[in-house]
Design a protein around this motif. Sequence first.
Motif, mmCIF file in Angstrom:
data_model
loop_
_atom_site.group_PDB
_atom_site.id
_atom_site.type_symbol
_atom_site.label_atom_id
_atom_site.label_comp_id
_atom_site.label_asym_id
_atom_site.label_seq_id
_atom_site.Cartn_x
_atom_site.Cartn_y
_atom_site.Cartn_z
ATOM 1 N N ILE A 176 26.076 -35.576 -20.981
ATOM 2 C CA ILE A 176 25.706 -34.921 -22.251
ATOM 3 C C ILE A 176 26.698 -33.802 -22.573
ATOM 4 O O ILE A 176 27.187 -33.686 -23.692
ATOM 5 N N VAL A 177 27.014 -32.997 -21.539
ATOM 6 C CA VAL A 177 27.955 -31.880 -21.747
ATOM 7 C C VAL A 177 29.309 -32.421 -22.201
ATOM 8 O O VAL A 177 29.914 -31.923 -23.155
ATOM 9 N N LEU A 178 29.791 -33.477 -21.549
ATOM 10 C CA LEU A 178 31.096 -34.033 -21.896
ATOM 11 C C LEU A 178 31.110 -34.601 -23.314
ATOM 12 O O LEU A 178 32.077 -34.425 -24.051
ATOM 13 N N PHE A 226 32.633 -33.125 -29.546
ATOM 14 C CA PHE A 226 32.390 -32.741 -30.929
ATOM 15 C C PHE A 226 32.665 -31.264 -31.175
ATOM 16 O O PHE A 226 33.130 -30.895 -32.244
ATOM 17 N N ILE A 227 32.352 -30.407 -30.174
ATOM 18 C CA ILE A 227 32.442 -28.961 -30.392
ATOM 19 C C ILE A 227 33.888 -28.460 -30.284
ATOM 20 O O ILE A 227 34.355 -27.685 -31.102
ATOM 21 N N VAL A 228 34.602 -28.914 -29.262
ATOM 22 C CA VAL A 228 35.941 -28.371 -29.007
ATOM 23 C C VAL A 228 36.941 -28.957 -30.007
ATOM 24 O O VAL A 228 36.983 -30.173 -30.196
ATOM 25 N N PRO A 229 37.738 -28.100 -30.670
ATOM 26 C CA PRO A 229 38.719 -28.611 -31.629
ATOM 27 C C PRO A 229 39.724 -29.544 -30.958
ATOM 28 O O PRO A 229 40.009 -29.404 -29.767
#
Lengths: 257, 155
Positions: free
Chosen positions: B18-20, B25-28
């Motif tokens: 889930i974290v990966l 999506f979050i990290v540019p």
Amino acid sequence: MTRRDFFKLSLKGVITAGLAKGLFELVKPEHILASTSNIRRVFLIDAHECCGCGLCVKACKLENEVPYESSVSRTWIERYVMTKDGKVHADATNAGRDGFTSTKIDLGMGKYKDIKKEDIDKAFFVPKLCNQCENPSCVQVCPVGATYQAADGVVLVDRKWCIGCGYCIMACPYGVRFFHPKYRTAEKCNFCYHRISKGLKTACVQACVFGSRKLGNLKDPNDPVTKTIMTERVWVLKEEYGTKPQVYYTNLSMEVR
Amino acid sequence: MKNHVFRPLLVVIGLVAIVLIARLFIVPKDFGVWERGYMYGWHRKSNEEDWKAVKVKFQGREYCKDCHSEQYSQISTTPHAIIQCENCHGPAIDHPADPPKLTIDRSRNLCIRCHSYLPYPTTIRSKIKGINPDEHNPGIECVMCHNPHKASKPK
């Protein structure tokens, strides 16, 4: 090999390959190996040529929008006065923004100590700014990757990414970092990155009246700044910290830290 | 191995997954390890462009030269030729469009930054012609008698 074994094996293979690819997405080796820059920004300060006028501090604050009335500044000037009895006196009122106009040393809390001409052994005005260290301790401690070193050696702060934890401010041995009163993020000298990337001089170098401050490229052997650093006796601040600072000083004495 | 060992392990693997996925999506896209390696180059690449896009405010004396050629040539023959116009006249930014008029600093405090005499033998300060601001016409603006563009004896 049964059909079942074949599917099992291929599933394992796909998962392993996917994991490996995923890891390389996180750590891209080509980024590490890619373009090594042919620029290394360095600074050279001739302490003898600094007259303590503070016009560089004024220009820096206006150019980089650091609130003019606040005591913080990206660059500042310290005054060191060594008296004949071996004592060292130092001050930096208002970061040197308004220059040094009196022989009185600011002791803080509204107290001043006047030093007479005949007692002075030697004295220096020492402009200070970010050393853009080769091993920047401020970058190592950043937990979110908000501060980093660009290819040309300049250490920058990503204001969008900075969470304002203040680790970098604590980690800098030179005390060049501070909180920006408006943006509420870590702030520091970045050699006027918007100016040097357009081929201009930094605001402080341009404002400097006697040419005490100079910006150079250490990877260009024909750069006069590089020639001075390579062939003359230069000094860096707090060498013992191992950060390899890249602001070099000439005409300075040991008492200055 | 027993089921009770596998179940928490699966939960952990699930969480990591889930974290990966969330990270994707979050990290540019341009966030990663750049030229200075893992220890010093871990950043968002487009931030370098953000910094390069900051507005230049101090334009330098060559910017003033064409319109104010008279003052430019006048000061260039005096010792004050080494001082940038904007050190006293303020940053040009986009002058004459914005700001149409610059705020000139004519104050005594500006002059005594250099011309208050300090007896520091190891710096250039002691070689600048200077006064003691407490004794030399205190309270009066220097420009009442001296012309900074001529930098000579009182007019």
